[in-house]
Design a protein around this motif. Structure first.
Motif, mmCIF file in Angstrom:
data_model
loop_
_atom_site.group_PDB
_atom_site.id
_atom_site.type_symbol
_atom_site.label_atom_id
_atom_site.label_comp_id
_atom_site.label_asym_id
_atom_site.label_seq_id
_atom_site.Cartn_x
_atom_site.Cartn_y
_atom_site.Cartn_z
ATOM 1 N N ILE A 27 62.035 41.334 -10.084
ATOM 2 C CA ILE A 27 61.921 42.749 -9.993
ATOM 3 C C ILE A 27 61.876 43.547 -11.130
ATOM 4 N N SER A 28 62.702 43.177 -12.125
ATOM 5 C CA SER A 28 62.939 44.009 -13.122
ATOM 6 C C SER A 28 61.652 44.072 -14.034
ATOM 7 N N PRO A 29 60.813 43.278 -14.262
ATOM 8 C CA PRO A 29 59.495 43.566 -14.892
ATOM 9 C C PRO A 29 58.475 44.502 -13.918
ATOM 10 N N GLU A 30 58.426 44.229 -12.689
ATOM 11 C CA GLU A 30 57.702 44.951 -11.849
ATOM 12 C C GLU A 30 58.079 46.267 -11.881
ATOM 13 N N TYR A 31 59.317 46.788 -11.707
ATOM 14 C CA TYR A 31 59.698 48.265 -11.863
ATOM 15 C C TYR A 31 59.983 48.475 -13.006
ATOM 16 N N CYS A 32 60.016 47.744 -14.139
ATOM 17 C CA CYS A 32 60.749 48.054 -15.374
ATOM 18 C C CYS A 32 62.095 48.796 -15.284
ATOM 19 N N ILE A 33 62.880 48.073 -14.729
ATOM 20 C CA ILE A 33 64.683 48.517 -14.585
ATOM 21 C C ILE A 33 64.874 48.908 -15.867
ATOM 22 N N SER A 34 65.829 49.744 -15.986
ATOM 23 C CA SER A 34 66.390 50.309 -17.185
ATOM 24 C C SER A 34 67.255 49.163 -17.839
ATOM 25 N N TYR A 35 67.192 49.051 -19.086
ATOM 26 C CA TYR A 35 67.900 47.759 -19.753
ATOM 27 C C TYR A 35 69.530 47.899 -19.557
ATOM 28 N N TYR A 36 69.996 48.901 -19.631
ATOM 29 C CA TYR A 36 71.444 48.864 -18.959
ATOM 30 C C TYR A 36 71.925 48.511 -17.609
ATOM 31 N N VAL A 37 70.927 49.100 -16.756
ATOM 32 C CA VAL A 37 71.150 48.799 -15.247
ATOM 33 C C VAL A 37 70.926 47.219 -14.993
#
Length: 321
Positions: free
Chosen positions: A97-107
């Protein structure tokens, strides 16, 4: 994830207080590499199958079968394995999910670290519970008279509660040492090494020694189905858990070892229901019965074996242990 970082490294990064994401070797917005996609897909398939298998164990032992000292251990072990597989799936979902929505690094690293602590909690609990079950099976085989007459009635439930608490303590130590201290790697080294020796290597040796004694001793006996199932579970724990125990030592030479160890950990948590069914349904080298009948044959034998055993010193001991 072309630049790989292990989850315990993410704990260290979060505790270090460094503020620039460029200082780290992992970008949550970067697409996974091809080899990690394959490993993640394999881990997902195994985990889904394991959730179904452990769910069947929970349903049968929790609602369809009478409880005995050994089903208490198996039920708790199934809970630990089910939870571990669920945490693994959540962790894999986070990485995709993180690459798809570019989640914050810290989150990303905060959630990843929490999931890793939960993974350690379930992993340690499963290891401790399987060790306790195997040790009690050895006691029942070696000292049947003492076991029948002096075993505390609620020993299984009490011991399971203590082992869950011990696993929670070690997972909490990992969390606090990584977020509020600087000894994360050292603590992980110590816990991995000690747990592997005490709760994997030693139980394997003791169960193998007992198996040899039963088969080759002066009073030769045939190991019962439950004992065979426990021996197989301990053996697979040793084989499949070894890469995870040495993961931090090998990560320098093979960065993908973390993902390989996750695949093997998911396989270890998924294989016990298969072992129960195959051992319980095996009769004269043929597998012929339903899942429920196989489980009943396996665990009801474990509940009655010590009652059928003769006192040591009798002329013949024909029953299984």
């Amino acid at each position: 994830m072309n630049k790989t970082i292990t989850t315990e490294d993410s704990l260290i990064n979060m505790s270090s207080g460094r503020g620039d994401p460029q200082e780290f070797s992992y970008d949550p917005c970067e697409e996974p590499s091809y080899d990690i996609l394959i490993l993640s897909g394999v881990c997902t398939c195994i985990s889904l199958c394991g959730l179904v298998g452990n769910g069947v164990v929970l349903w049968l032992l929790g609602f369809r079968m009478k409880q005995n000292p050994f089903t208490v251990y198996v039920l708790n072990l199934a809970i630990a394995d089910f939870s571990l597989l669920l945490v693994l799936l959540l962790n894999l979902s986070l990485h995709f999910i993180s690459p798809e929505y570019c989640i914050s690094y810290y989150v990303f690293f905060l959630i990843n670290s929490i999931l890793f602590v939960l993974f350690l909690f379930c992993y340690f609990a499963g290891m401790y519970l399987l060790t306790a079950m195997s040790m009690e099976r050895c006691l029942a085989a070696l000292f049947p008279l003492w076991y029948r007459c002096h075993r505390p009635k609620h020993l299984s439930g009490i011991l399971c509660g203590v082992l869950w608490a011990l696993a929670a303590l070690f997972a909490t130590l990992m969390f606090t040492s990584c977020f509020f201290g600087e000894s994360c790697h050292q603590l992980f080294y110590v816990l991995s090494s000690v747990n592997f020796v005490l709760f994997s290597f030693i139980p394997l040796l003791s169960n193998l020694a007992l198996f040899i004694k039963l088969r080759c001793g002066s009073q030769r006996r045939h190991p019962g189905k439950l004992y065979v199932a426990v021996l197989l579970s301990v053996t697979f724990l040793f084989i499949l858990g070894f890469p995870f125990s040495v993961e931090t030592f090998l990560a320098v030479f093979y960065p993908r070892i973390y993902y390989v160890s996750c695949v093997l950990a998911s396989l270890n948590s998924s294989i016990n229901p298969v072992i129960y069914f195959l051992v319980g349904s095996c009769r004269r080298c043929q597998f012929q019965c339903s899942i429920r009948a196989a489980f009943q044959r396996l665990f009801e034998e474990g509940a009655t074996s010590e009652e059928r055993s003769q006192v040591p010193g009798d002329a013949v001991m024909e029953t299984s242990v």
